[in-house]
Design an enzyme around this catalytic site. Structure first.
Site, short mmCIF file in Angstrom:
data_model
loop_
_atom_site.label_atom_id
_atom_site.label_comp_id
_atom_site.label_asym_id
_atom_site.label_seq_id
_atom_site.Cartn_x
_atom_site.Cartn_y
_atom_site.Cartn_z
N HIS A 82 -9.18 28.81 -14.18
CA HIS A 82 -9.56 27.18 -13.53
C HIS A 82 -11.20 27.01 -13.07
CE1 HIS A 82 -5.34 25.85 -13.96
NE2 HIS A 82 -4.98 26.41 -12.68
N PRO B 26 2.84 5.16 1.41
CA PRO B 26 3.31 4.65 2.28
C PRO B 26 2.29 5.11 3.25
CG PRO B 26 4.41 6.64 0.03
CD PRO B 26 3.27 5.50 -0.05
N HIS C 7 -5.60 33.76 -13.49
CA HIS C 7 -5.64 32.50 -14.57
C HIS C 7 -5.71 31.44 -12.85
CE1 HIS C 7 -2.55 29.30 -14.48
NE2 HIS C 7 -3.20 28.97 -13.33
N GLU C 8 -6.14 32.34 -11.87
CA GLU C 8 -7.37 30.63 -10.71
C GLU C 8 -8.49 31.12 -11.34
OE1 GLU C 8 -5.52 28.66 -9.05
OE2 GLU C 8 -3.57 29.91 -9.43
N GLY D 156 0.43 -1.40 0.19
CA GLY D 156 -0.60 -0.26 -0.35
C GLY D 156 1.06 1.61 0.05
N THR E 11 3.15 -0.49 8.65
CA THR E 11 4.11 -0.82 10.09
C THR E 11 3.16 -0.71 11.35
OG1 THR E 11 5.56 0.72 8.91
CG2 THR E 11 6.45 0.34 10.76
N GLY F 272 -0.32 2.61 6.85
CA GLY F 272 -0.30 2.32 8.65
C GLY F 272 -0.10 0.72 8.33
#
Ligand code: ADP
Ligand code: ZN
Length: 667
Positions: free
Chosen positions: A486, A261, A482-483, A259, A266, A264
């Site tokens: 979008h 990084p 610009h934003e 899976g 570890t 969970g």
């Protein structure tokens, strides 16, 4: 710049797991390995000292018996003329040795300058370097005639003996130096002054014993229900091995947790150890990789030895892809041999211990596709457990776990937090909780509230706000348009992700951002791709339409758009010209970088198709933007005024999103 919470930046991604003090088990630690004494008490050191002493003495001695240097003219006029020379020997065609009569040698020795020359008739007293053998022979011939002697001229090749050693001396020195450096380096890597060359082959696993362990149990792992069920069997086996032995059943020797990084893996492995109440040995795959040949393999051996001593126990290898990568790739790069040896040793060890030895190997990777197939064979990692990014419900549970330790404002809606964090891993969520607490503390609040969490999420996705960054008004205007570009394009295109907010507050390295709520789908259709690309290009198109210019800030938009278009063509078979064909290589075993799996003609076709897709998307974006000029101007003005604008504002400006947009599809 367009931002998408689908790909949160992993800012310091994984927080420390809630573990007690980690015990670094260095070589020669309390586990009973004899310590290699440092300094001259070390046998290695004695060896080197002895060699150094011998070399020194020998060089001094050697100096004493060396013939004195001279030249042909001196030999001819001083020695041959007086009849002192018994013979001349040419050695290795480069030096001539002059042998004197006993009386003459004694006489020379009495002179201070030549007090060191050897005596005895079998030793040369003088020597000189010759230009060429023929010239010397001619000279000697002349001297014979001149002084009427029968002076013999001999030849000798002297590649053996001391001369050779002398020739090789620098080499020996270098090799010695190399060993010395290697030793001190391995000492450095072995950790501590005790970790000398013997320590380099030892595996530096972290051991969590019963005593040292602050227990992690399944309670601490939220979500991941399927994975837990799979892994429960392992716990059961470790608790009641007899039950399985009696029935003759075989328990898998190892399980591979696959899976992304921070999901969970570890944590899960630790929970297995905690539940079964057995020791937990943890090591990272990259710990095996060292620049010295054979070190990896010997570390693998050592690791399994340690594990067997502690059995029953769990052995956890994180990032196993560091060693488990498919063999035989990039053959010809020498470094791979070492990794191959390490992998082979790992396979041998896995075959070597019986299923009932009580050692269970868990390994984690985020790329199971590139692992060597031999690792996945039955009897090795025969079980693969998927540990995916958490879904909405699971995120809520993970928040639940990590909110436990925080002092929260009343009525904090966990479901809302989960909704705001699509694509976040468990580690990201842990990070959000921690960050929110820090932000609340900075604001001097008595409890962590919703706003703190929102800022924490923004910060983890987009980096730190940089309100202090000075932008010129012109720059600000450009960013606002610009934003707005979008936002508008994604507002009108049916398949684009729904917008949450647009902002022109600089953050991290970007000057502004629009935030989308990606739905948690697993498939993307062609139409969705097209609309996404169009929204990405919307920023650049707006600059062109309103300012007739373009700026470098659109770099990452363009990069993402281009990659998407390229993937559509080469991976997902979404181009008619190329048809249903995929050059994706899930095995990772061929090297696309060097040999393309397609012809030159196909390459040209791919380029053309990618370009066509980008062109079509751009046209769609341009169409939306030119059609909504006034709306965009209003939006940009509002952005300049308020800095951050939410989807409600867009609805006010443009009206509700058109029928059948993504939002409705998901409802
Ligand atoms: P991985 O090994 O997959 O990279 P870790 O197990 O190290 O990830 O996870 C890092 C941290 O993220 C954990 O210590 C924990 O705080 C948090 N975390 C990740 N997944 C979960 C989960 N499912 N439940 C609770 N916490 C989690
Ligand atoms: Zn942009």
């Amino acid at each position: 710049m367009e931002n998408n919470i689908e790909q949160p930046q992993q800012q310091g991604g994984a927080s420390q797991p809630p573990q007690g003090p980690r015990k670094q088990q260095g070589p020669g630690g309390p586990e009973g390995q004899p310590k290699m004494p440092a300094g001259p008490r070390n046998p290695f050191m004695w060896g080197w000292l002895a060699i150094a002493a011998i070399l020194t003495v020998w060089m001094i001695m050697g100096d004493r018996v060396t013939p004195a240097e001279t030249d042909w003219n001196t030999v001819r006029s001083d020695m041959i003329s007086r009849g002192e020379v018994t013979k001349i020997v040419v050695v290795n065609r480069e030096t001539a040795e002059v042998y004197l009569t006993k009386a003459a040698a004694e006489r020379y020795r009495s002179v201070e300058e030549y007090s060191n020359i050897p005596t005895g008739e079998d030793k040369a007293q003088f020597r000189f370097t010759i230009g060429s053998v023929d010239l010397l022979a001619a000279d000697v011939e002349k001297a014979r005639a001149e002084f009427a002697t029968a002076l013999p001229l001999d030849y000798r090749n002297d590649r053996g003996g001391w001369a050779t050693v002398l020739n090789w001396l620098p080499m020996i020195f270098l090799i010695g130096l190399f060993f010395f450096m290697m030793r001190s380096m391995s000492g450095m890597m072995g950790g501590g002054p005790g970790g000398q060359i013997m320590g380099v082959g030892r595996a530096k696993a972290q051991v969590f014993d019963k005593e040292k362990q602050t227990k992690v149990t399944f309670k601490d792992v939220a979500g991941l229900e399927e994975a837990k069920v799979e892994i429960m069997e392992i716990v059961d086996f470790l608790k009641k091995p007899e039950k399985y032995k009696e029935l003759g059943g075989k328990i898998p020797k190892g399980a591979l947790l696959v899976g992304p990084p921070g999901t969970g893996k570890t944590l899960l492995a630790k929970a297995v150890a905690g539940e079964a109440d057995v020791p937990f040995l943890s090591i990272s795959g990259s710990d095996f990789v060292e620049m010295f040949v054979g070190v990896g393999a010997s570390r693998v051996r050592d690791l399994f030895r340690q594990a067997k001593e502690k059995a029953p126990c769990i052995l956890f290898i994180d990032e196993i892809d560091a060693i488990g990568r498919a063999r035989g790739r990039n053959a010809g790069y020498g470094s791979n041999d070492e990794r191959e040896n390490t992998l082979n040793q790992l396979l041998t060890e896995m075959d070597g211990f019986g299923t009932n030895a009580g050692v269970i190997l868990l390994a984690a990777t985020n790329r199971s596709d590139i692992l060597d197939k031999a690792l996945m064979r039955a009897g090795r990692f025969d079980r693969q457990i998927e540990v995916g990014l958490p879904e909405l419900k699971e995120r809520e549970q993970i928040f639940e776990v990590h909110l436990q330790n925080l002092k929260l404002a009343p009525n904090l809606d966990r479901g809302f937090l989960a909704k705001q964090t699509p694509g976040f891993s468990g580690a990201d969520i842990a990070n959000v909780c921690n960050e929110a607490a820090l932000i609340a503390a900075r604001g001097g609040k008595p409890a962590v509230d919703k706003e703190d969490f929102m800022s924490a999420i923004d910060r983890i996705v987009g980096g730190l706000e940089r309100r202090s960054l000075v932008m010129s008004d012109e720059e600000k205007r450009l960013t606002a348009f610009h934003e707005a570009g979008h936002a508008t394009v994604s507002w009108f295109l049916r398949h684009a992700d729904p917008l949450i907010k647009v902002t022109i507050i600089p953050r991290g390295r970007s000057l502004g951002a629009s935030w989308y709520l990606p739905d948690e789908r697993h498939n993307t259709t062609r139409e969705q791709f097209m609309d996404k690309i169009a929204s990405l290009l919307g920023g650049r198109v707006a600059e062109e339409v309103f300012f007739n210019t373009s700026e470098t800030g659109a770099l990452s938009d363009l990069e993402r758009a281009t990659k998407m278009a390229y993937a559509m063509v080469t991976y997902f078979g979404m181009s008619e010209a190329l048809g249903n064909m995929s050059y994706y290589d899930s095995s990772g075993s061929s090297d696309m970088a060097f040999t393309k799996p397609f012809s030159e003609q196909t390459a040209q076709q791919i380029d053309a198709e990618t370009k066509r897709i980008l062109g079509e998307a751009e046209a769609a974006a341009r169409e939306v933007i030119t059609r909504n000029r006034t709306g965009i101007e209003t939006l940009a003005a509002r952005l300049l005024d308020k800095e951050t604008v939410f989807s409600e504002d867009l609805e006010e400006i443009f009206g509700a999103r058109p029928e059948g947009t993504n939002e409705d599809e998901r409802a």
